[in-house]
Design an enzyme around this catalytic site. Structure first.
Site, PDB file in Angstrom:
ATOM      1  N   CYS A 198       0.839  -1.205   0.000  1.00  0.00           N
ATOM      2  CA  CYS A 198       0.000   0.000   0.000  1.00  0.00           C
ATOM      3  C   CYS A 198       0.876   1.257   0.000  1.00  0.00           C
ATOM      4  O   CYS A 198       1.508   1.569  -0.998  1.00  0.00           O
ATOM      5  CB  CYS A 198      -0.962  -0.054   1.196  1.00  0.00           C
ATOM      6  SG  CYS A 198      -2.343   1.089   1.057  1.00  0.00           S
ATOM      7  N   HIS A 206      -3.376  -5.775   1.309  1.00  0.00           N
ATOM      8  CA  HIS A 206      -2.579  -5.965   2.525  1.00  0.00           C
ATOM      9  C   HIS A 206      -2.457  -7.425   2.951  1.00  0.00           C
ATOM     10  O   HIS A 206      -3.300  -7.916   3.707  1.00  0.00           O
ATOM     11  CB  HIS A 206      -3.223  -5.186   3.676  1.00  0.00           C
ATOM     12  CG  HIS A 206      -3.087  -3.710   3.556  1.00  0.00           C
ATOM     13  ND1 HIS A 206      -2.150  -2.992   4.268  1.00  0.00           N
ATOM     14  CD2 HIS A 206      -3.749  -2.814   2.792  1.00  0.00           C
ATOM     15  CE1 HIS A 206      -2.250  -1.708   3.952  1.00  0.00           C
ATOM     16  NE2 HIS A 206      -3.221  -1.564   3.056  1.00  0.00           N
ATOM     17  N   GLU A 228      -0.529  -8.632   5.167  1.00  0.00           N
ATOM     18  CA  GLU A 228      -0.258  -8.752   6.615  1.00  0.00           C
ATOM     19  C   GLU A 228      -1.535  -8.804   7.451  1.00  0.00           C
ATOM     20  O   GLU A 228      -1.473  -9.123   8.638  1.00  0.00           O
ATOM     21  CB  GLU A 228       0.658  -7.614   7.079  1.00  0.00           C
ATOM     22  CG  GLU A 228      -0.010  -6.265   7.320  1.00  0.00           C
ATOM     23  CD  GLU A 228      -0.287  -5.474   6.041  1.00  0.00           C
ATOM     24  OE1 GLU A 228      -0.320  -6.077   4.950  1.00  0.00           O
ATOM     25  OE2 GLU A 228      -0.514  -4.258   6.148  1.00  0.00           O
TER      26      GLU A 228
END
Lengths: 88, 230
Positions: free
Chosen positions: B85, B194, B196
């Site tokens: 991002c 994302h 994560e």
């Protein structure tokens, strides 16, 4: 203090969603004379000392390297702001 | 195996990235934007967030941080670097990846569980995926529209450097539905969604099996561990 102005615009072929949103709002308010809006940036660089050709060259360099991203933006102008008596 | 996560002023997902690295089996190492010390890490994550308030352009000021000189140097020598991002935005601003990211074409911030297709499973960060595997990880951005000039796009497509492509919905107007790209060497990868945030059951995107159980993001990190330990 002398000031150098740097003007940056999104490249012509690029969609400018922010400008499009403003153009839409103007149309809704009945301002039909204005058919398009594009939003750019104006930087005012305060110079310590007189503006010389070298200072302008420095300003052009940072305009290309840092103040704009050449992939998505064009530097439209780099110039010394006209002196005005009451400017800050 | 040590993976550094750089914290910039305005980073939001740095601790999430550290947690993902830990869950994948490596040691997360906190790195600081204002230093020049990579602390002998084996790989680097540039996390999401709004570094410097997205002032000037997203990722632009962060890309000139002191530590980025070391990141650029390490990346050019082959160290795996993942930009997520805002981290992806930094990578394009630092010219480690081509193109740029602009405001979403619909003008709104978007947050959704996003399906993407792994178009290239030969990068340092995707080797644990099958080719053309479709995965779901969260997406959340206001300026995620990927753009590049026609020559660059042609090169990215021709050389297989489009790493991820949006499937079903193009959430931000990205050209060619591009969600993420890599450099020629495959060590530098950037993407808007994302990974994560999809690494642990109970805390990820919804799946057909159960709520919040998506863990597709974990393999980004196990991929880089496999690459470094290979």
């Amino acid at each position: 203090m002398p000031t150098i102005v740097v003007e940056v615009m999104p490249t012509a072929e690029l969609l400018d969603p922010a400008g499009k949103a403003v153009a839409g709002a103007l149309a809704r308010l009945g301002h039909t004379t204005f058919t398009n809006v594009r939003i750019g940036k104006r930087f005012e660089l305060t110079v310590d000392g007189p503006v010389t050709e070298a200072t302008l060259a420095d300003a052009r360099k940072i305009a290309e390297d840092m103040l704009s991203n050449q992939v998505i933006e064009d530097v439209i102008g780099v110039y010394e702001a006209p002196a005005s008596g009451d400017s800050a | 195996m040590r993976i550094g996560v750089i914290t910039f002023p305005g980073s939001l997902d740095d601790r999430d990235a550290q947690r993902a690295i830990r869950l994948a089996g490596a040691e997360p190492v906190a790195l600081w934007h204002g230093e020049h010390d990579l602390k002998k890490v084996d790989a680097i994550v540039l996390p999401g967030g709004f570094s410097y308030g997205d002032y000037l352009r997203c990722g632009a000021i962060a890309s000139h941080s002191p530590i980025m000189a070391e990141v650029i140097d390490a990346a050019n020598k082959g160290m795996p670097v993942l930009g997520i991002c805002n981290g992806f935005q930094m990578l394009v601003e630092a010219h480690l990846l081509p193109g740029g990211l602009i405001r979403n074409d619909h003008g709104r911030f978007v947050r959704r569980d996003q399906m993407i297709r792994v178009e290239n499973n030969r990068t340092d960060w995707t080797n644990k995926f099958d080719e053309s595997e479709e995965i779901v990880i969260p997406l959340k951005n206001g300026e995620g529209g990927y753009i590049a000039d026609a020559d660059t796009l042609e090169r990215l497509e021709g050389e297989g450097l489009v790493t991820f492509r949006y499937v079903g919905v193009n959430p931000n107007g990205s050209l060619n539905d591009i969600a993420g790209i890599s450099n020629d060497r495959g060590n530098v990868v950037g993407l808007m969604p994302h990974p994560e945030h999809a690494v642990e059951r109970g805390f990820g995107p919804n799946t057909t099996e159960a709520m919040r159980c998506g863990m597709d993001g974990l393999r980004f990190f196990t991929s880089v561990i496999a690459k470094v330990l290979a």
